[in-house]
Design a protein around this motif. Structure first.
Motif, PDB file in Angstrom:
ATOM      1  N   ASP A  51       0.485  -1.111  -0.160  1.00 30.60           N
ATOM      2  CA  ASP A  51      -0.213  -0.399   0.122  1.00 30.60           C
ATOM      3  C   ASP A  51       0.558   1.421  -0.324  1.00 30.60           C
ATOM      4  O   ASP A  51       0.640   2.137  -0.129  1.00 30.60           O
ATOM      5  CB  ASP A  51      -1.013  -0.124   1.015  1.00 30.60           C
ATOM      6  CG  ASP A  51      -1.833  -1.292   1.467  1.00 30.60           C
ATOM      7  OD1 ASP A  51      -2.460  -1.487   0.280  1.00 30.60           O
ATOM      8  OD2 ASP A  51      -2.758  -1.103   2.406  1.00 30.60           O
ATOM      9  N   SER A  57       2.108   1.879  -3.411  1.00 28.41           N
ATOM     10  CA  SER A  57       1.443   1.748  -5.072  1.00 28.41           C
ATOM     11  C   SER A  57       1.239   4.250  -3.809  1.00 28.41           C
ATOM     12  O   SER A  57       1.205   4.672  -5.464  1.00 28.41           O
ATOM     13  CB  SER A  57      -0.116   1.328  -4.414  1.00 28.41           C
ATOM     14  OG  SER A  57       0.075   0.152  -4.124  1.00 28.41           O
ATOM     15  N   ALA A  58       1.232   3.826  -2.627  1.00 27.03           N
ATOM     16  CA  ALA A  58       0.144   5.550  -2.246  1.00 27.03           C
ATOM     17  C   ALA A  58       1.857   6.924  -2.660  1.00 27.03           C
ATOM     18  O   ALA A  58       1.618   7.915  -3.674  1.00 27.03           O
ATOM     19  CB  ALA A  58       0.396   5.450  -0.882  1.00 27.03           C
ATOM     20  N   THR A 108       4.138   5.916  -5.449  1.00 23.53           N
ATOM     21  CA  THR A 108       3.298   6.201  -7.250  1.00 23.53           C
ATOM     22  C   THR A 108       2.830   6.928  -7.224  1.00 23.53           C
ATOM     23  O   THR A 108       3.179   7.458  -8.633  1.00 23.53           O
ATOM     24  CB  THR A 108       3.029   4.211  -8.012  1.00 23.53           C
ATOM     25  OG1 THR A 108       4.425   3.614  -7.465  1.00 23.53           O
ATOM     26  CG2 THR A 108       3.444   4.024  -9.060  1.00 23.53           C
ATOM     27  N   ARG A 109       1.463   6.801  -6.776  1.00 26.97           N
ATOM     28  CA  ARG A 109       0.344   7.700  -7.374  1.00 26.97           C
ATOM     29  C   ARG A 109       1.137   8.887  -7.123  1.00 26.97           C
ATOM     30  O   ARG A 109       0.977   9.736  -7.720  1.00 26.97           O
ATOM     31  CB  ARG A 109      -0.906   8.003  -6.017  1.00 26.97           C
ATOM     32  CG  ARG A 109      -1.788   6.547  -6.654  1.00 26.97           C
ATOM     33  CD  ARG A 109      -2.913   6.461  -6.177  1.00 26.97           C
ATOM     34  NE  ARG A 109      -2.426   6.379  -4.910  1.00 26.97           N
ATOM     35  CZ  ARG A 109      -2.811   5.384  -4.363  1.00 26.97           C
ATOM     36  NH1 ARG A 109      -2.962   4.042  -4.578  1.00 26.97           N
ATOM     37  NH2 ARG A 109      -2.643   4.886  -2.950  1.00 26.97           N
ATOM     38  N   ARG A 110       1.251   8.923  -5.057  1.00 29.85           N
ATOM     39  CA  ARG A 110       2.308  10.772  -5.280  1.00 29.85           C
ATOM     40  C   ARG A 110       2.941  11.617  -6.955  1.00 29.85           C
ATOM     41  O   ARG A 110       2.945  12.294  -6.174  1.00 29.85           O
ATOM     42  CB  ARG A 110       2.515  10.785  -4.382  1.00 29.85           C
ATOM     43  CG  ARG A 110       1.859  10.972  -2.881  1.00 29.85           C
ATOM     44  CD  ARG A 110       2.636  10.875  -1.681  1.00 29.85           C
ATOM     45  NE  ARG A 110       3.667  10.052  -1.191  1.00 29.85           N
ATOM     46  CZ  ARG A 110       4.109   9.069  -0.843  1.00 29.85           C
ATOM     47  NH1 ARG A 110       2.669   8.558   0.028  1.00 29.85           N
ATOM     48  NH2 ARG A 110       4.898   8.517  -0.566  1.00 29.85           N
ATOM     49  N   ARG A 153       3.406  10.239  -9.738  1.00 30.40           N
ATOM     50  CA  ARG A 153       2.842  10.528 -11.127  1.00 30.40           C
ATOM     51  C   ARG A 153       2.329  11.848 -10.628  1.00 30.40           C
ATOM     52  O   ARG A 153       2.239  12.620 -11.206  1.00 30.40           O
ATOM     53  CB  ARG A 153       1.175   8.813 -11.660  1.00 30.40           C
ATOM     54  CG  ARG A 153       2.388   8.177 -12.212  1.00 30.40           C
ATOM     55  CD  ARG A 153       1.406   7.204 -12.530  1.00 30.40           C
ATOM     56  NE  ARG A 153       1.129   6.298 -12.133  1.00 30.40           N
ATOM     57  CZ  ARG A 153       0.572   5.049 -11.489  1.00 30.40           C
ATOM     58  NH1 ARG A 153      -0.779   5.800 -11.973  1.00 30.40           N
ATOM     59  NH2 ARG A 153       1.084   4.212 -10.622  1.00 30.40           N
ATOM     60  N   ILE A 154       1.356  11.688  -9.734  1.00 30.04           N
ATOM     61  CA  ILE A 154       0.709  13.311  -9.323  1.00 30.04           C
ATOM     62  C   ILE A 154       1.550  14.616  -9.543  1.00 30.04           C
ATOM     63  O   ILE A 154       1.326  15.311 -10.240  1.00 30.04           O
ATOM     64  CB  ILE A 154      -0.715  13.228  -8.366  1.00 30.04           C
ATOM     65  CG1 ILE A 154      -1.069  12.144  -7.934  1.00 30.04           C
ATOM     66  CG2 ILE A 154      -0.458  15.096  -8.068  1.00 30.04           C
ATOM     67  CD1 ILE A 154      -1.598  12.493  -6.640  1.00 30.04           C
TER      68      ILE A 154
END
Length: 195
Positions: free
Chosen positions: A97, A100-101, A103-105, A107-108
């Motif tokens: 988790d 993944s978080a 990676t999301r940060r 990308r954003i």
């Protein structure tokens, strides 16, 4: 202060047999949480640290693992596996988790940087901004009076819809309807002019 420093080792708590400690943990004995944490937090912290490469994030994940274990302790079955193995399973999910978080940060942040670089690469000229305002005023003047009044109070008066309802004496639902219709009409007019 690290997560482990909060609970320094205690020989009395780490000497208890694993199966007895697991039984107390599953039954909800709050003292067992401290003992479980002291005994297996170094294992979980080591796994998180190796996977995440960030000490602070590893400590956060470690605390999250033990919190999740405590809240989900009824899901642990005494005869199906050891408590440390169950904790490692929770740790793997929490580490995944966290990755993944991350990676999301990333990308954003990359998307925001790309938008910003596009914006700075194509700056708005002052003449264009003036022309845009002239177009907006022209289209506002074409709106029905009620829609124009609501939008002008919102944009130029910086009023909320509730404040506009107070100023105009109109019901809040009416103000919301005029706002919505006015914005839709403005958008259509401005899109038509852009084409």
């Amino acid at each position: 202060m690290t997560a482990l420093a909060a609970f320094p080792p205690s020989p009395a708590l780490t000497a208890e047999p694993e199966h007895a400690l697991a039984r107390r943990f599953v039954s909800g004995d709050e003292g067992s949480l401290e003992a479980v944490y002291r005994r297996w937090a170094p294992l979980v912290l080591s796994l998180a640290g190796q996977s995440l490469g960030d000490g602070a994030e590893a400590e956060d994940v470690t605390q999250t693992v033990f919190l999740a274990a405590w809240h989900g302790r009824h899901g642990y079955r005494l005869g199906r596996g050891t408590l440390p193995a169950w904790l490692v399973g929770i740790a793997r999910r929490k580490i995944a988790d966290a990755l993944s978080a991350r990676t999301r940060r990333t990308r954003i942040a990359a998307a925001a940087a790309a938008r910003e670089s596009t914006r700075t690469a194509d700056p708005v000229r002052p003449q264009d901004a003036v022309l845009d305002r002239v177009d907006l005023v022209r289209e506002l003047n074409r709106l029905p009076h009620a829609q124009r009044r609501v939008l002008c109070l919102a944009f130029y008066g910086d009023l909320t819809q509730a404040q506009i309802a107070d100023v105009t004496g109109w019901p809040l639902g009416t103000v919301k309807s005029h706002t919505r219709r006015g914005l839709l009409r403005l958008a259509r007019s401005l899109e038509d002019r852009a084409e």
